[in-house]
Motif scaffolding. Structure first.
Motif, PDB file in Angstrom:
ATOM      1  N   MET A   1       0.839  -1.189   0.000  1.00  0.00           N
ATOM      2  CA  MET A   1       0.000   0.000   0.000  1.00  0.00           C
ATOM      3  C   MET A   1       0.878   1.244   0.000  1.00  0.00           C
TER       4      MET A   1
ATOM      5  N   MET B   1      -3.049   0.398  -3.945  1.00  0.00           N
ATOM      6  CA  MET B   1      -2.985  -0.843  -3.177  1.00  0.00           C
ATOM      7  C   MET B   1      -2.714  -1.944  -4.186  1.00  0.00           C
TER       8      MET B   1
ATOM      9  N   ILE C   1      -5.366   4.121  -4.853  1.00  0.00           N
ATOM     10  CA  ILE C   1      -5.549   4.435  -3.436  1.00  0.00           C
ATOM     11  C   ILE C   1      -6.586   5.528  -3.280  1.00  0.00           C
TER      12      ILE C   1
ATOM     13  N   LEU D   1      -7.850   5.500   6.964  1.00  0.00           N
ATOM     14  CA  LEU D   1      -7.742   4.068   6.674  1.00  0.00           C
ATOM     15  C   LEU D   1      -9.089   3.374   6.561  1.00  0.00           C
TER      16      LEU D   1
ATOM     17  N   THR E   1      -9.588   1.154   3.517  1.00  0.00           N
ATOM     18  CA  THR E   1      -8.634   0.068   3.299  1.00  0.00           C
ATOM     19  C   THR E   1      -9.287  -1.287   3.065  1.00  0.00           C
TER      20      THR E   1
ATOM     21  N   ILE F   1       3.621  -1.580   3.846  1.00  0.00           N
ATOM     22  CA  ILE F   1       2.797  -0.372   3.858  1.00  0.00           C
ATOM     23  C   ILE F   1       3.705   0.849   3.866  1.00  0.00           C
TER      24      ILE F   1
ATOM     25  N   SER G   1       0.440   1.687  10.007  1.00  0.00           N
ATOM     26  CA  SER G   1      -0.724   1.232   9.239  1.00  0.00           C
ATOM     27  C   SER G   1      -0.672  -0.275   8.983  1.00  0.00           C
TER      28      SER G   1
ATOM     29  N   ILE H   1      -3.628  -2.966  10.036  1.00  0.00           N
ATOM     30  CA  ILE H   1      -4.280  -3.946   9.162  1.00  0.00           C
ATOM     31  C   ILE H   1      -4.176  -5.343   9.761  1.00  0.00           C
TER      32      ILE H   1
END
Length: 256
Positions: free
Chosen positions: A13, A18, A36, A50, A53, A82, A156, A160
């Protein structure tokens, strides 16, 4: 049509896309790239919301499945690289307090000099404005209410992994490149405390490439993240990711 059963899902990302790669046990590969979204600013500093995402990842999975890939019924591993210096601040309920400030945020000039004067580089190495350590100090000074609401600090990639597994960890690769680990590769509690920050805000450190947990069937967020988790079989593991520069180096053949 015969399904291609994926055993590896690797995500990258960046500030523009992404990108997700899949591989099966026989070495067949596929790639999906989704533009993105979620760019945001906070006190003039660039960052990312986010919330989009999981939808980006679901769109990538849709693209794979349209090509015959399957993510159910087999054991697999998920890992992400990321934006390396993203800083995620969460409250006690796991909600983001501000956008994830990215490597493009270079506002912490005064904080870097302050930390250098305090000698923190002797234990964490050279620090820069984009690193989480000074950036967190800068952010707390922009909003007097932030410190009292802050419960967790991570990147980030860690965010995730937590949403997928329900387990909070701090990936060593990203942590090291953000002034958060000492020379023994443990959490730099002395440097963090010297900066006037709380070591307790940071999750336990996990070595990059090692397991964070398995994809959970439920979690705090039952929205898009839940939909994403349900697209995988319960045998999928999530491994702590690499920082983008580290991932690029390994991809070019460096062993360590």
């Amino acid at each position: 049509m015969d399904h291609i059963h994926a055993t590896l899902l690797a995500g990258d990302m960046s500030t523009t896309a992404m990108s997700v790669a899949a591989r099966d046990a026989e070495g067949r590969e596929g790639v999906a790239t989704i533009p993105i979204c979620g760019a945001a600013t906070w006190h003039g500093a660039p960052g990312f919301d986010l919330d989009p995402t999981p939808a980006l990842l679901l769109e990538a999975l849709d693209e794979f499945e349209s090509q015959g890939w399957s993510f159910r019924g087999e054991e697999g591993t998920i890992s992400f690289s990321i934006r390396q210096h993203d800083m995620v601040l969460l409250d006690r309920d796991g909600k983001m307090l501000i956008p994830a400030l990215s490597w493009q945020c270079n506002a912490a000039t005064a904080e870097v000099q302050e930390l250098r004067d305090r000698g923190v580089e002797s234990s964490v190495g050279t620090i820069e404005e984009r690193f989480v350590l000074p950036k967190l100090l800068w952010a707390l000074r922009q909003d007097d209410t932030l410190r009292s609401r802050l419960a967790y600090v991570m990147t980030s990639g860690d965010f995730i992994a937590w949403q997928l597994t329900g387990t909070m960890r701090l990936s060593a690769s990203d942590a090291l490149s953000n002034g958060l680990l000492d020379h023994q590769r443990g959490l730099a509690t002395e440097a963090i405390a010297t900066a006037g920050l709380e070591p307790a805000w940071f999750p336990p450190v996990v070595r990059s490439g090692h397991p964070v947990g398995v994809v959970a069937s439920s979690g705090k967020d039952e929205g898009a993240w839940s939909t994403l988790r349900n697209r995988f079989g319960l045998n999928w593991a999530v491994a702590a990711g690499l920082g983008d520069n580290h991932a690029g180096a390994v991809g070019c053949g460096l062993a360590d």
